[in-house]
Write a protein that holds these residues in place. Structure first.
Motif, PDB file in Angstrom:
ATOM      1  N   SER A   1      -7.198   7.186   6.080  1.00 58.11           N
ATOM      2  CA  SER A   1      -8.659   7.128   6.058  1.00 58.11           C
ATOM      3  C   SER A   1      -9.167   6.271   4.904  1.00 58.11           C
ATOM      4  CB  SER A   1      -9.245   8.540   5.976  1.00 58.11           C
ATOM      5  OG  SER A   1      -8.824   9.207   4.803  1.00 58.11           O
ATOM      6  N   HIS A   2      -8.448   6.263   3.775  1.00 57.18           N
ATOM      7  CA  HIS A   2      -8.887   5.460   2.627  1.00 57.18           C
ATOM      8  C   HIS A   2      -8.719   3.972   2.892  1.00 57.18           C
ATOM      9  CE1 HIS A   2      -9.675   4.531  -1.621  1.00 57.18           C
ATOM     10  NE2 HIS A   2      -8.726   3.610  -1.472  1.00 57.18           N
ATOM     11  N   TRP A   3      -7.497   3.564   3.291  1.00 51.50           N
ATOM     12  CA  TRP A   3      -7.205   2.135   3.406  1.00 51.50           C
ATOM     13  C   TRP A   3      -7.740   1.517   4.690  1.00 51.50           C
ATOM     14  CZ3 TRP A   3      -6.442   0.585  -1.132  1.00 51.50           C
ATOM     15  CH2 TRP A   3      -5.629   1.264  -2.032  1.00 51.50           C
ATOM     16  N   ASN A   4      -7.979   2.333   5.724  1.00 46.22           N
ATOM     17  CA  ASN A   4      -8.410   1.793   7.011  1.00 46.22           C
ATOM     18  C   ASN A   4      -9.818   2.204   7.407  1.00 46.22           C
ATOM     19  OD1 ASN A   4      -5.712   0.626   8.294  1.00 46.22           O
ATOM     20  ND2 ASN A   4      -5.199   2.533   7.243  1.00 46.22           N
TER      21      ASN A   4
ATOM     22  N   ARG B   1      -4.127  -8.640   5.841  1.00 51.31           N
ATOM     23  CA  ARG B   1      -4.795  -8.458   4.550  1.00 51.31           C
ATOM     24  C   ARG B   1      -4.642  -7.015   4.089  1.00 51.31           C
ATOM     25  NH1 ARG B   1     -10.839  -9.968   5.165  1.00 51.31           N
ATOM     26  NH2 ARG B   1     -10.593  -8.673   7.030  1.00 51.31           N
ATOM     27  N   HIS B   2      -4.504  -6.834   2.781  1.00 51.24           N
ATOM     28  CA  HIS B   2      -4.453  -5.479   2.218  1.00 51.24           C
ATOM     29  C   HIS B   2      -4.995  -5.517   0.797  1.00 51.24           C
ATOM     30  CE1 HIS B   2      -1.117  -6.349  -0.519  1.00 51.24           C
ATOM     31  NE2 HIS B   2      -0.628  -7.097   0.455  1.00 51.24           N
ATOM     32  N   SER B   3      -5.477  -4.393   0.343  1.00 52.92           N
ATOM     33  CA  SER B   3      -5.990  -4.288  -1.021  1.00 52.92           C
ATOM     34  C   SER B   3      -4.896  -4.606  -2.039  1.00 52.92           C
ATOM     35  CB  SER B   3      -6.519  -2.873  -1.268  1.00 52.92           C
ATOM     36  OG  SER B   3      -6.750  -2.656  -2.652  1.00 52.92           O
TER      37      SER B   3
ATOM     38  N   LEU C   1     -12.568  -6.788   1.124  1.00 51.88           N
ATOM     39  CA  LEU C   1     -12.440  -5.697   2.082  1.00 51.88           C
ATOM     40  C   LEU C   1     -13.093  -4.433   1.538  1.00 51.88           C
ATOM     41  CD1 LEU C   1      -8.795  -5.737   3.549  1.00 51.88           C
ATOM     42  CD2 LEU C   1     -10.925  -6.173   4.762  1.00 51.88           C
ATOM     43  N   ALA C   2     -13.730  -3.695   2.434  1.00 58.83           N
ATOM     44  CA  ALA C   2     -14.324  -2.410   2.056  1.00 58.83           C
ATOM     45  C   ALA C   2     -13.317  -1.297   2.303  1.00 58.83           C
ATOM     46  CB  ALA C   2     -15.587  -2.156   2.857  1.00 58.83           C
TER      47      ALA C   2
ATOM     48  N   ASP D   1     -13.496   3.760  -1.418  1.00 60.70           N
ATOM     49  CA  ASP D   1     -14.071   3.795  -2.768  1.00 60.70           C
ATOM     50  C   ASP D   1     -14.782   2.494  -3.135  1.00 60.70           C
ATOM     51  OD1 ASP D   1     -11.801   2.267  -2.783  1.00 60.70           O
ATOM     52  OD2 ASP D   1     -10.979   3.087  -4.639  1.00 60.70           O
ATOM     53  N   GLY D   2     -15.123   1.687  -2.157  1.00 62.16           N
ATOM     54  CA  GLY D   2     -15.847   0.447  -2.435  1.00 62.16           C
ATOM     55  C   GLY D   2     -15.056  -0.781  -2.002  1.00 62.16           C
ATOM     56  N   ARG D   3     -15.528  -1.960  -2.423  1.00 62.03           N
ATOM     57  CA  ARG D   3     -14.892  -3.207  -2.023  1.00 62.03           C
ATOM     58  C   ARG D   3     -13.731  -3.535  -2.954  1.00 62.03           C
ATOM     59  NH1 ARG D   3     -17.359  -5.631   2.022  1.00 62.03           N
ATOM     60  NH2 ARG D   3     -16.207  -7.563   1.686  1.00 62.03           N
ATOM     61  N   HIS D   4     -12.687  -4.151  -2.375  1.00 65.59           N
ATOM     62  CA  HIS D   4     -11.466  -4.464  -3.107  1.00 65.59           C
ATOM     63  C   HIS D   4     -11.134  -5.945  -2.989  1.00 65.59           C
ATOM     64  CE1 HIS D   4      -9.329  -0.329  -3.519  1.00 65.59           C
ATOM     65  NE2 HIS D   4     -10.614  -0.120  -3.324  1.00 65.59           N
ATOM     66  N   ASP D   5     -10.476  -6.468  -4.022  1.00 63.05           N
ATOM     67  CA  ASP D   5      -9.776  -7.735  -3.883  1.00 63.05           C
ATOM     68  C   ASP D   5      -8.580  -7.504  -2.957  1.00 63.05           C
ATOM     69  OD1 ASP D   5     -11.571  -8.605  -5.749  1.00 63.05           O
ATOM     70  OD2 ASP D   5     -10.096  -8.848  -7.363  1.00 63.05           O
ATOM     71  N   VAL D   6      -8.186  -8.551  -2.211  1.00 65.21           N
ATOM     72  CA  VAL D   6      -7.084  -8.375  -1.267  1.00 65.21           C
ATOM     73  C   VAL D   6      -6.057  -9.484  -1.415  1.00 65.21           C
ATOM     74  CG1 VAL D   6      -8.640  -7.277   0.405  1.00 65.21           C
ATOM     75  CG2 VAL D   6      -8.124  -9.700   0.633  1.00 65.21           C
ATOM     76  N   HIS D   7      -4.848  -9.172  -0.983  1.00 65.11           N
ATOM     77  CA  HIS D   7      -3.810 -10.186  -0.789  1.00 65.11           C
ATOM     78  C   HIS D   7      -3.877 -10.650   0.666  1.00 65.11           C
ATOM     79  CE1 HIS D   7      -1.072  -8.751  -4.323  1.00 65.11           C
ATOM     80  NE2 HIS D   7      -2.080  -9.526  -4.740  1.00 65.11           N
TER      81      HIS D   7
END
Length: 201
Positions: free
Chosen positions: A61-64, A157-159, A184-185, A188-194
């Motif tokens: 639920s957090h990452w997706n 893509r992933h955080s 990416l959202a 806990d908010g928006r993240h930088d991603v690889h």
């Protein structure tokens, strides 16, 4: 005065799938190693509880941003999966033992037939983690999308705060291309991603 040679004519880009190709026929079953396969989600998967369990798992639920709160919501989500495929915009598979209940998900999202591109996504339920199942699913889905569907470029893509997904991408053969800021959202908010990619050829 000497004339300049004519500029070379750009080569015609290879053909990409027609917009309806993803939706044509039945969604295929894609064998994985061992007794696992990628298969279409079925309505009885809602009663088996995999989507409901995924919706309650804190990592999924957090990452997706994945939420399913009831079996009715699970059935609605499965119906939406099939509508996406028939619209040609995406396709979602259950990761499951042959003849068994789903233990994960693998998907092609944001399919762009004109551009020949799509994004790969996946998750695996907690009890099935640690055995390389996400790697198998991402690799197999990528090869099918490029070699059989005819896409040219897949992104994954992933955080940057999710190193487990980085390992999955690398082991599945997706090349790291760089970082995207604030892209990416998550819960806990928006993240930088690889950004990782798999390219035809």
């Amino acid at each position: 005065m000497t004339s300049r040679p004519a500029a070379p004519v750009p080569a015609t880009a290879p053909a990409v799938p027609a917009a309806g190709r993803l939706a044509a026929g039945e969604q295929p079953v894609l064998p994985l190693s061992g007794e696992l396969e990628l298969r279409p989600w079925r309505l009885d998967d809602a009663d088996a509880g995999a989507l409901l369990a995924a919706g309650q798992d804190p990592d999924i639920s957090h990452w997706n941003l994945f939420t399913v709160g009831s079996r009715a919501e699970a059935r609605d989500r499965i119906a939406r999966m099939h509508r996406r495929r028939t619209a040609g915009t995406g396709a979602v598979w259950a990761v499951a033992p042959r003849g068994g209940a789903a233990i994960g998900l693998a998907a092609l999202n944001d399919v762009d037939p004109a551009d020949g591109s799509a994004e790969v996504a996946y998750w695996v339920l907690p009890a099935a983690r640690g055995g390389g199942i996400a790697v198998l699913a991402a690799r197999r889905l990528g090869r099918w999308a490029l070699d059989e569907l005819g896409l040219r470029r897949l992104t994954l893509r992933h955080s940057t705060a999710n190193p487990a997904s980085c390992r999955v991408a690398e082991k599945a053969g997706y090349t790291y291309e760089g970082s995207l800021r604030d892209a990416l959202a998550h819960a806990d908010g928006r993240h930088d991603v690889h950004l990782h990619t798999l390219v035809a050829g």
